[in-house]
Scaffold this motif. Structure first.
Motif, PDB file in Angstrom:
ATOM      1  N   GLU A  51     -45.912  37.011  22.385  1.00  0.00           N
ATOM      2  CA  GLU A  51     -45.822  35.550  22.428  1.00  0.00           C
ATOM      3  C   GLU A  51     -47.206  34.917  22.518  1.00  0.00           C
ATOM      4  O   GLU A  51     -47.479  33.921  21.859  1.00  0.00           O
ATOM      5  CB  GLU A  51     -44.946  35.106  23.591  1.00  0.00           C
ATOM      6  N   ARG A  52     -48.074  35.507  23.362  1.00  0.00           N
ATOM      7  CA  ARG A  52     -49.441  34.982  23.477  1.00  0.00           C
ATOM      8  C   ARG A  52     -50.172  35.104  22.139  1.00  0.00           C
ATOM      9  O   ARG A  52     -50.886  34.190  21.729  1.00  0.00           O
ATOM     10  CB  ARG A  52     -50.202  35.715  24.575  1.00  0.00           C
ATOM     11  N   GLN A  53     -49.974  36.228  21.465  1.00  0.00           N
ATOM     12  CA  GLN A  53     -50.633  36.444  20.177  1.00  0.00           C
ATOM     13  C   GLN A  53     -50.143  35.429  19.144  1.00  0.00           C
ATOM     14  O   GLN A  53     -50.940  34.860  18.403  1.00  0.00           O
ATOM     15  CB  GLN A  53     -50.365  37.872  19.678  1.00  0.00           C
ATOM     16  N   LEU A  54     -48.835  35.188  19.121  1.00  0.00           N
ATOM     17  CA  LEU A  54     -48.276  34.189  18.189  1.00  0.00           C
ATOM     18  C   LEU A  54     -48.836  32.810  18.489  1.00  0.00           C
ATOM     19  O   LEU A  54     -49.179  32.059  17.571  1.00  0.00           O
ATOM     20  CB  LEU A  54     -46.757  34.154  18.307  1.00  0.00           C
ATOM     21  N   GLU A  55     -48.914  32.471  19.771  1.00  0.00           N
ATOM     22  CA  GLU A  55     -49.433  31.165  20.169  1.00  0.00           C
ATOM     23  C   GLU A  55     -50.882  31.010  19.720  1.00  0.00           C
ATOM     24  O   GLU A  55     -51.274  29.958  19.191  1.00  0.00           O
ATOM     25  CB  GLU A  55     -49.317  31.013  21.681  1.00  0.00           C
ATOM     26  N   GLN A  56     -51.677  32.051  19.912  1.00  0.00           N
ATOM     27  CA  GLN A  56     -53.083  31.997  19.485  1.00  0.00           C
ATOM     28  C   GLN A  56     -53.176  31.854  17.976  1.00  0.00           C
ATOM     29  O   GLN A  56     -54.001  31.083  17.473  1.00  0.00           O
ATOM     30  CB  GLN A  56     -53.817  33.254  19.935  1.00  0.00           C
ATOM     31  N   ASN A  57     -52.338  32.549  17.241  1.00  0.00           N
ATOM     32  CA  ASN A  57     -52.358  32.476  15.786  1.00  0.00           C
ATOM     33  C   ASN A  57     -51.948  31.100  15.297  1.00  0.00           C
ATOM     34  O   ASN A  57     -52.509  30.579  14.345  1.00  0.00           O
ATOM     35  CB  ASN A  57     -51.462  33.547  15.161  1.00  0.00           C
ATOM     36  N   GLN A  58     -50.961  30.485  15.952  1.00  0.00           N
ATOM     37  CA  GLN A  58     -50.506  29.168  15.559  1.00  0.00           C
ATOM     38  C   GLN A  58     -51.560  28.102  15.850  1.00  0.00           C
ATOM     39  O   GLN A  58     -51.752  27.183  15.062  1.00  0.00           O
ATOM     40  CB  GLN A  58     -49.191  28.807  16.272  1.00  0.00           C
ATOM     41  N   HIS A  59     -52.253  28.224  16.965  1.00  0.00           N
ATOM     42  CA  HIS A  59     -53.287  27.253  17.299  1.00  0.00           C
ATOM     43  C   HIS A  59     -54.485  27.403  16.366  1.00  0.00           C
ATOM     44  O   HIS A  59     -55.178  26.447  16.086  1.00  0.00           O
ATOM     45  CB  HIS A  59     -53.737  27.409  18.768  1.00  0.00           C
ATOM     46  N   ARG A  61     -54.337  28.059  13.241  1.00  0.00           N
ATOM     47  CA  ARG A  61     -53.988  27.531  11.918  1.00  0.00           C
ATOM     48  C   ARG A  61     -53.888  26.029  11.907  1.00  0.00           C
ATOM     49  O   ARG A  61     -53.888  25.401  10.870  1.00  0.00           O
ATOM     50  CB  ARG A  61     -52.653  28.112  11.453  1.00  0.00           C
ATOM     51  N   SER A  62     -53.728  25.406  13.067  1.00  0.00           N
ATOM     52  CA  SER A  62     -53.528  23.950  13.143  1.00  0.00           C
ATOM     53  C   SER A  62     -54.770  23.190  12.802  1.00  0.00           C
ATOM     54  O   SER A  62     -55.866  23.556  12.992  1.00  0.00           O
ATOM     55  CB  SER A  62     -53.065  23.553  14.535  1.00  0.00           C
TER      56      SER A  62
END
Length: 62
Positions: A51-59, A61-62
């Motif tokens: 979940e932390r990795q997904l959150e970092q990846n999403q931030h 890309r923003s």
């Protein structure tokens, strides 16, 4: 019934086991030697890491 393929790499499982303080048991008794609670905690830790990795990846890309 055949063995299921592991979702987590051995390296990740070992890393999490070390963090949870159960790696000595794994080394002495194998993965079958850990308690069900510890196995559940390993899964919980892996999910939190993902979940932390997904959150970092999403931030990123923003």
């Amino acid at each position: 019934m055949g063995r299921r393929r592991s979702v987590m790499s051995d390296q990740l499982k070992e890393e999490i086991a070390k963090e949870l303080g159960i790696y000595d048991t794994v080394q002495q008794e194998g993965w079958g030697g850990i308690k069900s609670r510890d196995a559940g905690n390993m899964v919980k830790q892996a999910i939190q890491m993902a979940e932390r990795q997904l959150e970092q990846n999403q931030h990123g890309r923003s």
